[in-house]
Design a protein around this motif. Structure first.
Motif, PDB file in Angstrom:
ATOM      1  N   ARG A  73       0.816  -1.208   0.000  1.00 32.32           N
ATOM      2  CA  ARG A  73       0.000   0.000   0.000  1.00 32.32           C
ATOM      3  C   ARG A  73       0.853   1.263   0.000  1.00 32.32           C
ATOM      4  O   ARG A  73       0.549   2.252  -0.666  1.00 32.32           O
ATOM      5  CB  ARG A  73      -0.920  -0.021   1.215  1.00 32.32           C
ATOM      6  CG  ARG A  73      -1.892   1.099   1.260  1.00 32.32           C
ATOM      7  CD  ARG A  73      -2.783   0.953   2.455  1.00 32.32           C
ATOM      8  NE  ARG A  73      -3.749   2.018   2.494  1.00 32.32           N
ATOM      9  CZ  ARG A  73      -4.875   1.976   3.147  1.00 32.32           C
ATOM     10  NH1 ARG A  73      -5.184   0.908   3.829  1.00 32.32           N
ATOM     11  NH2 ARG A  73      -5.685   2.976   3.137  1.00 32.32           N
ATOM     12  N   GLY A  74       1.950   1.241   0.751  1.00 37.51           N
ATOM     13  CA  GLY A  74       2.854   2.382   0.804  1.00 37.51           C
ATOM     14  C   GLY A  74       3.514   2.670  -0.535  1.00 37.51           C
ATOM     15  O   GLY A  74       3.645   3.826  -0.940  1.00 37.51           O
ATOM     16  N   THR A  91      -2.206  -1.313  -9.948  1.00 37.01           N
ATOM     17  CA  THR A  91      -2.938  -2.089  -8.952  1.00 37.01           C
ATOM     18  C   THR A  91      -2.036  -3.061  -8.200  1.00 37.01           C
ATOM     19  O   THR A  91      -2.476  -3.710  -7.268  1.00 37.01           O
ATOM     20  CB  THR A  91      -4.069  -2.896  -9.626  1.00 37.01           C
ATOM     21  OG1 THR A  91      -3.504  -3.693 -10.664  1.00 37.01           O
ATOM     22  CG2 THR A  91      -5.131  -1.981 -10.191  1.00 37.01           C
ATOM     23  N   THR A  92      -0.792  -3.163  -8.620  1.00 36.36           N
ATOM     24  CA  THR A  92       0.139  -4.087  -7.986  1.00 36.36           C
ATOM     25  C   THR A  92       1.505  -3.433  -7.893  1.00 36.36           C
ATOM     26  O   THR A  92       1.672  -2.284  -8.297  1.00 36.36           O
ATOM     27  CB  THR A  92       0.200  -5.419  -8.776  1.00 36.36           C
ATOM     28  OG1 THR A  92       0.997  -6.350  -8.045  1.00 36.36           O
ATOM     29  CG2 THR A  92       0.765  -5.229 -10.168  1.00 36.36           C
ATOM     30  N   ILE A  93       2.480  -4.152  -7.350  1.00 39.89           N
ATOM     31  CA  ILE A  93       3.845  -3.621  -7.285  1.00 39.89           C
ATOM     32  C   ILE A  93       4.789  -4.576  -7.995  1.00 39.89           C
ATOM     33  O   ILE A  93       4.472  -5.747  -8.203  1.00 39.89           O
ATOM     34  CB  ILE A  93       4.308  -3.385  -5.827  1.00 39.89           C
ATOM     35  CG1 ILE A  93       4.288  -4.679  -5.016  1.00 39.89           C
ATOM     36  CG2 ILE A  93       3.479  -2.306  -5.165  1.00 39.89           C
ATOM     37  CD1 ILE A  93       4.912  -4.556  -3.639  1.00 39.89           C
ATOM     38  N   VAL A 111       8.355  -0.623  -7.305  1.00 37.23           N
ATOM     39  CA  VAL A 111       7.579   0.435  -7.951  1.00 37.23           C
ATOM     40  C   VAL A 111       6.148  -0.047  -8.129  1.00 37.23           C
ATOM     41  O   VAL A 111       5.893  -1.252  -8.226  1.00 37.23           O
ATOM     42  CB  VAL A 111       8.140   0.845  -9.338  1.00 37.23           C
ATOM     43  CG1 VAL A 111       9.466   1.546  -9.213  1.00 37.23           C
ATOM     44  CG2 VAL A 111       8.223  -0.330 -10.276  1.00 37.23           C
ATOM     45  N   ALA A 112       5.223   0.909  -8.173  1.00 34.66           N
ATOM     46  CA  ALA A 112       3.840   0.580  -8.497  1.00 34.66           C
ATOM     47  C   ALA A 112       3.811   0.138  -9.957  1.00 34.66           C
ATOM     48  O   ALA A 112       4.588   0.620 -10.779  1.00 34.66           O
ATOM     49  CB  ALA A 112       2.951   1.803  -8.292  1.00 34.66           C
ATOM     50  N   ALA A 150      -0.829   9.224   9.747  1.00 34.83           N
ATOM     51  CA  ALA A 150      -1.178  10.556   9.248  1.00 34.83           C
ATOM     52  C   ALA A 150      -1.522  10.587   7.769  1.00 34.83           C
ATOM     53  O   ALA A 150      -1.639  11.651   7.188  1.00 34.83           O
ATOM     54  CB  ALA A 150      -0.044  11.532   9.533  1.00 34.83           C
ATOM     55  N   GLU A 151      -1.687   9.412   7.157  1.00 36.83           N
ATOM     56  CA  GLU A 151      -2.019   9.431   5.724  1.00 36.83           C
ATOM     57  C   GLU A 151      -3.413   9.994   5.455  1.00 36.83           C
ATOM     58  O   GLU A 151      -3.656  10.580   4.430  1.00 36.83           O
ATOM     59  CB  GLU A 151      -1.860   8.054   5.077  1.00 36.83           C
ATOM     60  CG  GLU A 151      -2.612   6.926   5.725  1.00 36.83           C
ATOM     61  CD  GLU A 151      -1.870   6.286   6.881  1.00 36.83           C
ATOM     62  OE1 GLU A 151      -2.482   5.461   7.560  1.00 36.83           O
ATOM     63  OE2 GLU A 151      -0.698   6.605   7.119  1.00 36.83           O
TER      64      GLU A 151
END
Length: 165
Positions: A73-74, A91-93, A111-112, A150-151
Motif C-alpha cells: 500500500r505504501g 494495482t500491484t507492485i 515500484v507501483a 497521518a495518511e
C-alpha cells in the motif's frame, strides 16, 4: 475519531485514538492544542474538550533514523497509484531487480505497476526490456510518512505537519 500527538517541541509524533489522547490529557501528560467542536467529555473530576491535536508536556526523544516500513500500500501511495513503467493506473507492485535475481523488498527496488507491465516484464530487469522507469524509486519523506497514521489527515492537523519533501 483520531488525534494528532505533538512532541513538546511541536514536531508531530503519531496519530492515536481519541480515547488514548483523552487519557494523556486527563493524566496531565498532554494538553489540548486544537479542539473538535461538539459535545465535551464528562469525566469524574472535570469536563474535557474533545482533542483534535495534543502536545506532550515532556519532550520524548525519537530515533533520528525513523524509516517507514515497506508495504504494498505504501509503494502504491508513494507512486500515486501510477505504473512506474507506462504511467497507467497501477494495482500491484513490481521488483525492479526481480527477487529471483537477488532483488530485495526495499523502497529503492519496488515500484507501483499495472498488471499488463508486470506480466510482460516477468522475471527481467527494465534494462533487458528496453524500458525506462518514470520515477527513481526511493524511501518516502515528509510529515505524512514519518508520522504513523497521518495518511488520512484532519484539516486541523495541516498546520502541524511538515510539507512533504
Amino acid at each position: 475519531m483520531r488525534t494528532l500527538v505533538l512532541n513538546a517541541g511541536y514536531e508531530p509524533l503519531a496519530v492515536v485514538s481519541f480515547k488514548r489522547a483523552l487519557v494523556l490529557v486527563m493524566n496531565e501528560k498532554a494538553t489540548i492544542v486544537e479542539r473538535v467542536e461538539g459535545e465535551p467529555v464528562w469525566g469524574t473530576r472535570a469536563v474535557y474538550d474533545r482533542p483534535a491535536v495534543i502536545v506532550l508536556t515532556r519532550y520524548v526523544r525519537v530515533p533520528s533514523a525513523r524509516r517507514s516500513p515497506v508495504t504494498r500500500r505504501g509503494v502504491l501511495r508513494r507512486d500515486g497509484f501510477r505504473c512506474g513503467y507506462c504511467g497507467s493506473s497501477a494495482t500491484t507492485i513490481d521488483h525492479v531487480l526481480p527477487r529471483s535475481r537477488g532483488g530485495k523488498d526495499s523502497w529503492e527496488n519496488l515500484v507501483a505497476c499495472c498488471l499488463r507491465c508486470n506480466n510482460v516484464k516477468s522475471d527481467r530487469t527494465p534494462q533487458e526490456m528496453g524500458w525506462k522507469l518514470r520515477i527513481a524509486p526511493s524511501a518516502p519523506r515528509g510529515g505524512t510518512w514519518t508520522v504513523r497514521g497521518a495518511e488520512r489527515t484532519d484539516p486541523k492537523w495541516e498546520r502541524y505537519l511538515p510539507i512533504a519533501a
